[in-house]
Every structure is written in structure tokens, then in C-alpha cells.
Design a protein around this motif. Structure first.
Motif, PDB file in Angstrom:
ATOM      1  N   GLU A 524      12.452 -52.419  14.460  1.00  0.00           N
ATOM      2  CA  GLU A 524      12.566 -50.989  14.146  1.00  0.00           C
ATOM      3  C   GLU A 524      13.011 -50.783  12.703  1.00  0.00           C
ATOM      4  N   ASP A 525      14.028 -51.542  12.274  1.00  0.00           N
ATOM      5  CA  ASP A 525      14.526 -51.405  10.909  1.00  0.00           C
ATOM      6  C   ASP A 525      13.518 -51.889   9.873  1.00  0.00           C
ATOM      7  N   MET A 526      12.620 -52.766  10.279  1.00  0.00           N
ATOM      8  CA  MET A 526      11.602 -53.279   9.372  1.00  0.00           C
ATOM      9  C   MET A 526      10.270 -52.580   9.597  1.00  0.00           C
ATOM     10  N   ALA A 527      10.345 -51.258   9.885  1.00  0.00           N
ATOM     11  CA  ALA A 527       9.211 -50.324   9.761  1.00  0.00           C
ATOM     12  C   ALA A 527       8.384 -50.143  11.015  1.00  0.00           C
ATOM     13  N   MET A 528       8.764 -50.694  12.177  1.00  0.00           N
ATOM     14  CA  MET A 528       7.948 -50.526  13.377  1.00  0.00           C
ATOM     15  C   MET A 528       8.320 -49.235  14.098  1.00  0.00           C
ATOM     16  N   MET A 529       8.116 -48.103  13.397  1.00  0.00           N
ATOM     17  CA  MET A 529       8.301 -46.770  13.945  1.00  0.00           C
ATOM     18  C   MET A 529       7.123 -45.911  13.490  1.00  0.00           C
ATOM     19  N   ALA A 530       6.883 -44.827  14.217  1.00  0.00           N
ATOM     20  CA  ALA A 530       5.831 -43.884  13.835  1.00  0.00           C
ATOM     21  C   ALA A 530       6.257 -42.482  14.244  1.00  0.00           C
TER      22      ALA A 530
END
Length: 535
Positions: A524-530
Motif C-alpha cells: 500500500e505504501d509503495m503505490a498499490m492504491m487506486a
């Protein structure tokens, strides 16, 4: 907090440190996936002497009292502050806490009765609070850039984005962010099914280390229909927040942050890009605890609050007999009918409501709750010592709930596909959805309030996928029927390496900007959100 001891390449292969694995060895993605490791991440090793299991009594988090119950709702106050606690016997550990404890205090509420929680940030960094599983208006959902700044923090701080093991952080800006200083009121209507929720920090790029340091607590929603079922209650209803941690030589919590102050540079060191695992299993903040139980039914409200560790739980007596784990509820409340398990997989952020019956266990003997995905000390979770015979008038009704949604594929107005995979991020390693890193200024999904959609999700390694605001039902896994533990209404689904799944949901509740993301907190902290925009 000091970084823990590193891992060998052999150990990294064994625990599935996906990014380091492929980068260091040159293995193709397909070759790496063929190994199908049971977990994704790398394990930190504690530098202190660890206690023997099943010696520390199981703590029960205190229930927070409201400061006001007027106006048809309940008002709470929580101060986020540094504290010290004895998690390991004889060892003092500094923590970031809600109200000075880990876990934070439990909030108990009634369905449909609004709750307002005023959070005061006395920590040295900004924070955000997310009520995980809550049907919450967007302004109170805890969007990662809606920061609560501590005293003395700059009004317009630089906003680093998506740390990794390489390169400089990428500065991001969110024009829609709503930033407050010192305090913020979060309002939760709680117009939702009775269930176990949890609240935790959700700050942009620093969620993982903040939760690791202690920013997590439980929130239970109750209603009259559930109360009338006759399920185990009172002292026979046990909340169990399971979380792994590792301890440095000085007793602090070890975590491999690039910036241990959590002020500027997000991310973790290279071996831990797949996720951070600890070698100590805490339940309600105690290492491998034991609970003295009656020979009766108990209701276990299980939450996996670990950053990256998956569990496969099994209850075993001293003589090797396995007890049934009768599931009565999922992330979003009661099932229609009970489902019996011998092994129960629990991914990060998932909750399971389970009945276990100790009535046939000999007095004085023990039942261990084991983790079949663990090794060594992480194979043990906690134990129950059956102390006495006792009357038990609890029941497990054949019909638990009749209010589950009946969505059908034909109800869906659209089908969407999402891949959750490792990828390149600003010159380093990251985790991407649909090939893109998270950007708060970009709209990824826009849907209308009330629309029913089918989402098809596919993973490279383990990814527990969480949708904010809505619950969903699992339609299939890799073209086959859902698994037994997929029953009911969920808000988090555990995708296994190389697995595809279909889910169906209705986007109801509130309009506004929400998220979906992997709940491996390092991912999540390394960009796996949308972004999910409901209009």
C-alpha cells in the motif's frame, strides 16, 4: 526505531520476498510464481530474548466511554500519543498509541446510532484515521492525504510519495486534500450491519510503519437482531487482534524504514519490499498469550492486524484432536448460515467471527491456536486453558441472518478488470494496480451511486484487496466456485499467487472519493492504491 537483522537470500526465497527475489536472482515472474510461497514478505528477527509461549494472560482491550451521548449519537475523544508499554515481560517498548495503549481502546456502538470521534494528534508526525469496514461519508473516511498535522508541523509540507529501495522519493500534490491541525472530528453514521470493524492510521506512504508502531484499535457494531440469536456473549466473547512484530535489542519495535523518523522519506529497505514480517505473534498486544476458559462455547472476534503476514488457523487439543472453528460472520457481519472449518485462512485486514466449543475438552488441559503457515515460534498464536465446567445456554442458530444482498451477475452494469503486480516506480521497485502507481490527483474508477459492478482481480503474489465504503460478495476464484471462507459479505479478499477472483458489489452509501488497495501495508505504501469516485 532500529532496523532489525537482515535476511539471507535463502530465507528471502523461502518467505517470498517477491521484488527482491526477482531482482536478485533474475528469475522470471512465472518462475517465481511457480514456487507459490505460503507468504509474501521477509521476516525480521528480534534481538531480545523472547518469552516462552502461553505464559502471559490474554489482555482484553478496554472499552472506551463516550464523553457525551446527547443529540441521538455518541461522542468520543481519542488522543494519539507516544507511550511505553511492557509487551514482552520485563521489556519496555516505546509505542505510538491511541489513548496510551496497544491495541487502542475498543469502541462499541449500536447500528444506526451515529458516532463522532474527535482525534487529537500529539505524535511527532501527521496522521489519518480510517475506520476499516465502515460505511462512512468521504469526509470522514480517512483519505491518505487528509492529514491531521501535529503542533509545529509546516502548514504546507512537502509531500513525498511512494518510497522504495532505490532513488529519491517522488513529490506528489493533492489539490483536494483537507488538512487540519491538531484535531479532527470523524463522523460515522454506522448505518450498517452489526460486525467487527477496526480503526488504524492511513497516512499517505507511511501507513505500514504507523500501524506497526501501534496505531490500531477495534470498533464493534451491535444490533438487536444479533443480540437475539443467543450467541456466546459477555466474558465468552473475545476480541482477538493478531499482529506480528519484531523487537530490537533496546526493546523497541524493529522496522526497516528508510527514514526511522517517518517524517520525510517513505519506504523500507530492499529485502522487505514484499512486506515486513515479525517473529513474535502478539494477540491483543501480548506475546503468545493464554486465556483461562470455561468448558463452554466461545465467540472469537478475529482480526488479522499484521502488516503482511497471512495465517492459517487451527485449534488443537493437547492430545492432538482438532476442534471445529464454526464461522458465523465475515468482514461485514453475520453469514446466512454457519460454515465449519478445521483450517481457517486469514489475510491481513480480514475479520472472522468464529465459535469454538470447549465443552468436550478435559478440565485442566489446553487448546492451542496454531498458524499452519508459520514456522518455529510463528507457528504458535495463543492457547486456551480449560479451567472448569460451567453452564452454557448459548446457541448457534442454523439461520444467522436474512439481510444479505442477493446481487446477480445480470444486475451488473459493467465489469472491470484490475491487475495487482510488482512494477517499476520512480526508478525503483513498487506495487501497481493496472500498471499504474497511486496518484491522488488521478481518477481511476468513476461509478454512479447505486450501480452494481463485477470486478475481476488478478495477482502476481499474495495481495489482500480491500474496498473502502462497500462490502462485496465473492463470485469465483480462478473460474471455480468461491472457497468456504469466502462466504458472506466481505470488504477484503485474499488473492493468492497467480490467482484471479471475481467479486460483485453495489456502490451505495455516499458519494465522494474513496480508495481500493492492497492491505499488505508495505505494498500500500509503495503505490498499490487506486481512487474510486462515486458520483
Amino acid at each position: 526505531m532500529p532496523e532489525g537483522r537482515g535476511v539471507t537470500r535463502r530465507r528471502m526465497l523461502g518467505v517470498g520476498g517477491a521484488l527482491g527475489l526477482t531482482a536478485a536472482s533474475g528469475l522470471s515472474a512465472s518462475a517465481a510464481l511457480a514456487r507459490r510461497p505460503p507468504i509474501t514478505g521477509a521476516e525480521l528477527r528480534s534481538a531480545v530474548t523472547l518469552p516462552p509461549p502461553f505464559q502471559t494472560p490474554l489482555p482484553i482491550p478496554a472499552v472506551l466511554k463516550p464523553v457525551s451521548t446527547s443529540g441521538g449519537g455518541d461522542h468520543y475523544r481519542i488522543t494519539q500519543r507516544e507511550a511505553r508499554a511492557e509487551l514482552l515481560p520485563g521489556v519496555t517498548t516505546p509505542l505510538w498509541t491511541y489513548e496510551g495503549s496497544f491495541p487502542g481502546p475498543t469502541i462499541e456502538s449500536r447500528r444506526g446510532r451515529p458516532v463522532t470521534v474527535t482525534h487529537r494528534n500529539e505524535l511527532p508526525v501527521p496522521t489519518v484515521v480510517h475506520l476499516h469496514g465502515g460505511r462512512t461519508p468521504a469526509a470522514s473516511d480517512g483519505y491518505p492525504t487528509d492529514l491531521v498535522l501535529p503542533a509545529g508541523w509546516p502548514d504546507a509540507p512537502s509531500r513525498p510519495g511512494h518510497g522504495s529501495g532505490h532513488g529519491a522519493p517522488h513529490v506528489m500534490h493533492d489539490p483536494r486534500a483537507v488538512v487540519t491541525r491538531l484535531t479532527r472530528d470523524y463522523t460515522f453514521p454506522l448505518d450498517q450491519r452489526a460486525t467487527l470493524l477496526w480503526y488504524h492510521d492511513h497516512r499517505m506512504d507511511f501507513t505500514a510503519p504507523a500501524i506497526w508502531r501501534g496505531l490500531a484499535g477495534l470498533h464493534i457494531v451491535r444490533d438487536d437482531a444479533e443480540d437475539a440469536l443467543g450467541l456466546p456473549a459477555g466474558p465468552r466473547e473475545l476480541p482477538l487482534m493478531i499482529a506480528d512484530r519484531a523487537f530490537a535489542a533496546d526493546g523497541s519495535l524493529a522496522y526497516p524504514s528508510l527514514d526511522p523518523t517517518l517524517r520525510e522519506r517513505p519506504g523500507v529497505h530492499e529485502p522487505y519490499l514484499g512486506g515486513v514480517l515479525g517473529d513474535v505473534i502478539l494477540v491483543n498486544g501480548a506475546p503468545w498469550p493464554v486465556h483461562e476458559a470455561d468448558a463452554a462455547r466461545y465467540r472469537l472476534r478475529i482480526l488479522n492486524a499484521s502488516n503482511a503476514r497471512h495465517y492459517e488457523l487451527e485449534a488443537v487439543t493437547d492430545d492432538g484432536r482438532r476442534l471445529d472453528l464454526v464461522q458465523i460472520g465475515a468482514d461485514q457481519g453475520l453469514l446466512a448460515t454457519p460454515v465449519t472449518h478445521r483450517l481457517l485462512p486469514v489475510a491481513p485486514a480480514e475479520r472472522y467471527d468464529v465459535i469454538i466449543d470447549f465443552s468436550d475438552v478435559p478440565i485442566g488441559s489446553r487448546v492451542r491456536l496454531l498458524n499452519r503457515l508459520g514456522s518455529g515460534r510463528t507457528r504458535e498464536v495463543m492457547a486456551f486453558r480449560v479451567a472448569r465446567r460451567a453452564a452454557d445456554d448459548s446457541t448457534i442458530p442454523r439461520t444467522l441472518a436474512t439481510d444479505l444482498p442477493t446481487w446477480r451477475r445480470t444486475d451488473a452494469v459493467r465489469v472491470r478488470d484490475f491487475s495487482f503486480r510488482a512494477g517499476r516506480l520512480h526508478g525503483g521497485h513498487g506495487w501497481l494496480i493496472g500498471g499504474l502507481p497511486f496518484d491522488p490527483a488521478r481518477s481511476d474508477v468513476t461509478t454512479r451511486l447505486g450501480d452494481v459492478e463485477v470486478w475481476r482481480l488478478i495477482a502476481d503474489v499474495h495481495h489482500p484487496i480491500h474496498l473502502h465504503l462497500v462490502g462485496f460478495q465473492v463470485l469465483s476464484r480462478s473460474g471455480r466456485p468461491p472457497l468456504p471462507h469466502d462466504a458472506g459479505l466481505k470488504d477484503t479478499i485474499s488473492l493468492r499467487p497467480g490467482e484471479a477472483a471475481e467479486i460483485i458489489t453495489r456502490f451505495d452509501g455516499y458519494r465522494g472519493r474513496y480508495l481500493f488497495h492492497c492491505h499488505n501495508a508495505e505494498h500500500e505504501d509503495m503505490a498499490m492504491m487506486a481512487n474510486l469516485e462515486i458520483i
